[in-house]
Scaffold this motif. Sequence first.
Motif, short mmCIF file in Angstrom:
data_model
loop_
_atom_site.label_atom_id
_atom_site.label_comp_id
_atom_site.label_asym_id
_atom_site.label_seq_id
_atom_site.Cartn_x
_atom_site.Cartn_y
_atom_site.Cartn_z
N ALA A 48 8.48 -15.88 37.85
CA ALA A 48 9.41 -16.01 38.97
C ALA A 48 8.74 -16.72 40.13
O ALA A 48 7.59 -16.43 40.46
CB ALA A 48 9.90 -14.64 39.40
N GLU A 54 12.36 -20.45 38.80
CA GLU A 54 11.84 -19.72 37.65
C GLU A 54 11.09 -20.70 36.74
O GLU A 54 11.65 -21.74 36.38
CB GLU A 54 13.03 -19.10 36.90
CG GLU A 54 12.67 -18.18 35.77
CD GLU A 54 13.92 -17.72 34.99
OE1 GLU A 54 15.05 -17.99 35.42
OE2 GLU A 54 13.72 -17.11 33.93
N ASN A 76 9.20 -12.25 31.05
CA ASN A 76 9.78 -12.32 32.40
C ASN A 76 10.99 -13.23 32.36
O ASN A 76 10.92 -14.38 32.76
CB ASN A 76 8.75 -12.88 33.39
CG ASN A 76 7.38 -12.23 33.23
OD1 ASN A 76 7.27 -11.01 33.21
ND2 ASN A 76 6.34 -13.04 33.10
N GLY A 77 12.10 -12.73 31.86
CA GLY A 77 13.30 -13.57 31.77
C GLY A 77 13.88 -13.51 30.37
O GLY A 77 13.45 -12.72 29.54
N THR A 234 10.24 -25.93 35.79
CA THR A 234 10.83 -24.90 36.64
C THR A 234 12.32 -25.17 36.78
O THR A 234 12.73 -26.31 36.89
CB THR A 234 10.19 -24.90 38.03
OG1 THR A 234 8.79 -24.74 37.88
CG2 THR A 234 10.72 -23.78 38.88
#
Length: 352
Positions: A48, A54, A76-77, A234
């Motif tokens: 993040a 992200e 993470n996601g 990103t």
Amino acid sequence: MPNTTRSQFIFGFVIVAAIIMGATIGLLSNDVYAQAEQQTIVVQAGGAGLGAAEALIFAPQSVSVHRGDRVVWAVNGFHNIRFSEEGHIPLALIPGVNEVEIPQINPAVGLPNIDNGAVYSGGMANSGLPAGVPGGAPDAGGTFSLIIDLEPGTYTYLCDVHPGMVGQITVVADDEPVASTAEVAIQAKGEIDAALALGNEAWQAQQEAAFGVNTANDEGVANVQAGSTDTGRTTVNRFFGSTTVIEVGQTVTWTVPAGSPDPHTVTWPPLRGQDVAPIPQDAGPPILAFGPGFTPNIPENGEVAQGTEFNSALLFPGQSFSLTFTEPGAYPYVCNIHPGMEGTVVVLPPGA
Ligand SMILES: [Cu+2]
């Protein structure tokens, strides 16, 4: 030989055999896991950034391990981790393709085919998708780990949700040094920070432009960019220009730029958590059919008046979605998969 002596002899033989077998097993397992201590390293699956930025990378992208080491992915996601030589496969299966009858999440992506924490000794291995996918990865938003039991060499894995999100594990000989757990963690942070630099910049620019509005061009069409572009690995999960002002009869076209690393939706009302509607099967795992959140709902003639519901469903990079607004008013909308990704179309009376 008296009976007692004979049973003592057999007993003794069994003991000796057990010792020899034990030693052999010990030698074998020494051979397999010759490293004195199993090391655990952590690979970050996504990271993040500022606001809605992200990073869609595995970090470190490339790690070296010894046979027998444990690799833990911190998820993470919305990512899966899949080892395969065939490369990226589609996230969604559409009817009419490969005899699929129901629009659904590809079970080869959504469902795990190896236990979390298992020994991985090659071939196809998939963590499954976390959060929101019934039967998917068991600890959603948590970790997925494998004990790497592979010959020296380089092995590639990827996330099927985010094409280009690829990682490598290189198994080196037992006497070759590898980075420590702490060194790997530092390297991961550096790679995520580097990947986020462009996304954080785009996020800040978006914040500054937040009060700017999109308006219609000479053809009566207002274009809205859904998600970021040219931000490397990103994504910035925002509508660029969250407000669009048009007149009755004009059209808004949302486009996910070809350079965007993530899909989005244009939806009203929000259908969060309704992405998947599993259909149980007599045998085997359920079909991961799309729920209302991932099902297109296109109004007749693409026309929207007060109270009209609409859902583009997943728009992949390069895809567009258009609506024509026939009544004055304010029309909010969201991206159904990225919380906080919201916009409003303000429709003025003609000639206002
Ligand atoms: Cu989105």
